[in-house]
Design an enzyme around this catalytic site. Structure first.
Site, PDB file in Angstrom:
ATOM      1  N   LEU A 159      51.293  47.450  48.085  1.00  0.00           N
ATOM      2  CA  LEU A 159      50.577  47.777  47.056  1.00  0.00           C
ATOM      3  C   LEU A 159      49.875  46.299  46.512  1.00  0.00           C
ATOM      4  CD1 LEU A 159      48.681  50.451  45.871  1.00  0.00           C
ATOM      5  CD2 LEU A 159      50.820  49.599  43.932  1.00  0.00           C
ATOM      6  N   ASP A 160      48.915  46.264  46.729  1.00  0.00           N
ATOM      7  CA  ASP A 160      47.902  44.877  46.255  1.00  0.00           C
ATOM      8  C   ASP A 160      48.519  44.247  45.591  1.00  0.00           C
ATOM      9  OD1 ASP A 160      45.225  43.129  47.823  1.00  0.00           O
ATOM     10  OD2 ASP A 160      44.340  43.080  45.338  1.00  0.00           O
ATOM     11  N   VAL A 161      48.312  42.820  45.063  1.00  0.00           N
ATOM     12  CA  VAL A 161      48.957  42.515  43.967  1.00  0.00           C
ATOM     13  C   VAL A 161      47.470  43.023  42.978  1.00  0.00           C
ATOM     14  CG1 VAL A 161      47.204  40.208  44.834  1.00  0.00           C
ATOM     15  CG2 VAL A 161      49.342  40.022  42.814  1.00  0.00           C
TER      16      VAL A 161
END
Length: 271
Positions: A108-110
């Site tokens: 899950l993208d930063v």
């Protein structure tokens, strides 16, 4: 019984198969004192496996653990970060993150928040990140501007990314804000930064992205209170069974198709 090294490391709770492959590439793993090779087969009952010089015991497999985390913004979905940023493991108590091989399932993208599963079940991780998986993931997304129905329909039908069309998606208009719009998007694939890249390509960049559900597993259920950012809970037995049932058609062997796709995704994440 012999099996591929990355599979053995995963089953022993050392790391996910994907992370085990990276450990092998970085010359951190040895078999009987010799540097291991990617794809090498081993017998954990007969061969001596070491990681960073420490022996791995075949009988040390810990109990399986399944956790749902509400990932905050700014936290990376990896076990270790060379830049020293906070990782999802840092949000767990020591008893969960030490010596049981727990790891995030996928990414899950930063700059995104929301539902993320962590486990030390290597087979389930492999199946959930397999290109053939079809477990839908639900996102609440705020984009700049007010996309028309024509634009949303393009999104639903699929958009070319890296020369390959995205799978059809469910895209619903939830709310019109002053300078932005709130959408609900349901995907059945997990290509790198997919929602952000599609939104940018269509001319409506993402302002905020939050994953609210993975299949039927939600951050808030009738049986459990809503998870605040940074909090976690253990998955209920019926939730684990649901994941297992949804992925039972996926083989557990390391096919060339899977390795090729995983290698491609690793390259994309490093860009």
């Amino acid at each position: 019984m012999e099996a591929r090294l990355q599979k053995v490391l995963s089953e022993l709770g050392i790391a996910s198969r994907r992370e085990a492959e990276e450990m092998i590439r970085r010359s951190r793993v040895r078999i009987n004192g010799v540097l291991a090779q990617l794809g090498q087969k081993v017998d954990p009952e007969k061969d001596t496996i070491t990681v960073d010089g420490q022996p791995i015991l075949a009988k040390r497999r810990p109990p399986l653990v399944y956790v749902l985390l509400n990932k905050p913004l700014g936290v990376v979905s990896t076990c270790h970060d060379p830049q020293g940023r906070t990782t999802v493991l840092d949000l767990l108590p020591p008893k969960l993150r030490q010596d049981i091989g727990i790891h995030p399932v996928g990414r899950l993208d930063v700059n995104s928040s929301g539902a993320l599963i962590l486990t030390n079940d290597g087979d389930l991780t492999f199946k959930l990140t397999h290109p053939r998986h079809s477990i839908p993931k639900t996102y609440q997304v705020v984009v700049q501007g007010h996309p028309s129905e024509v634009v949303l329909e393009k999104w639903r039908r699929g958009v070319l990314l890296d020369g390959r069309k995205t799978r059809p998606a469910q895209v619903s208009y939830l709310e019109r804000l002053t300078n932005s719009s709130r959408l609900e998007i349901v995907l059945q694939e997990g290509r790198n930064r997919q929602i952000r890249r599609v939104a940018e390509q269509l001319g409506y960049p993402v302002v905020k992205l939050h994953r609210s559900a993975i299949g039927s597993i939600q951050l808030k259920t009738p049986k459990t209170p809503s998870l605040k950012e940074g909090q976690y809970r253990f998955l209920q037995d019926d939730e684990v069974r649901c994941l297992q049932n949804q992925t039972k058609h996926i083989p557990t062997n390391d096919s060339a198709e899977v390795r090729s796709r995983q290698n491609h995704e690793m390259v994309q994440e490093k860009k």
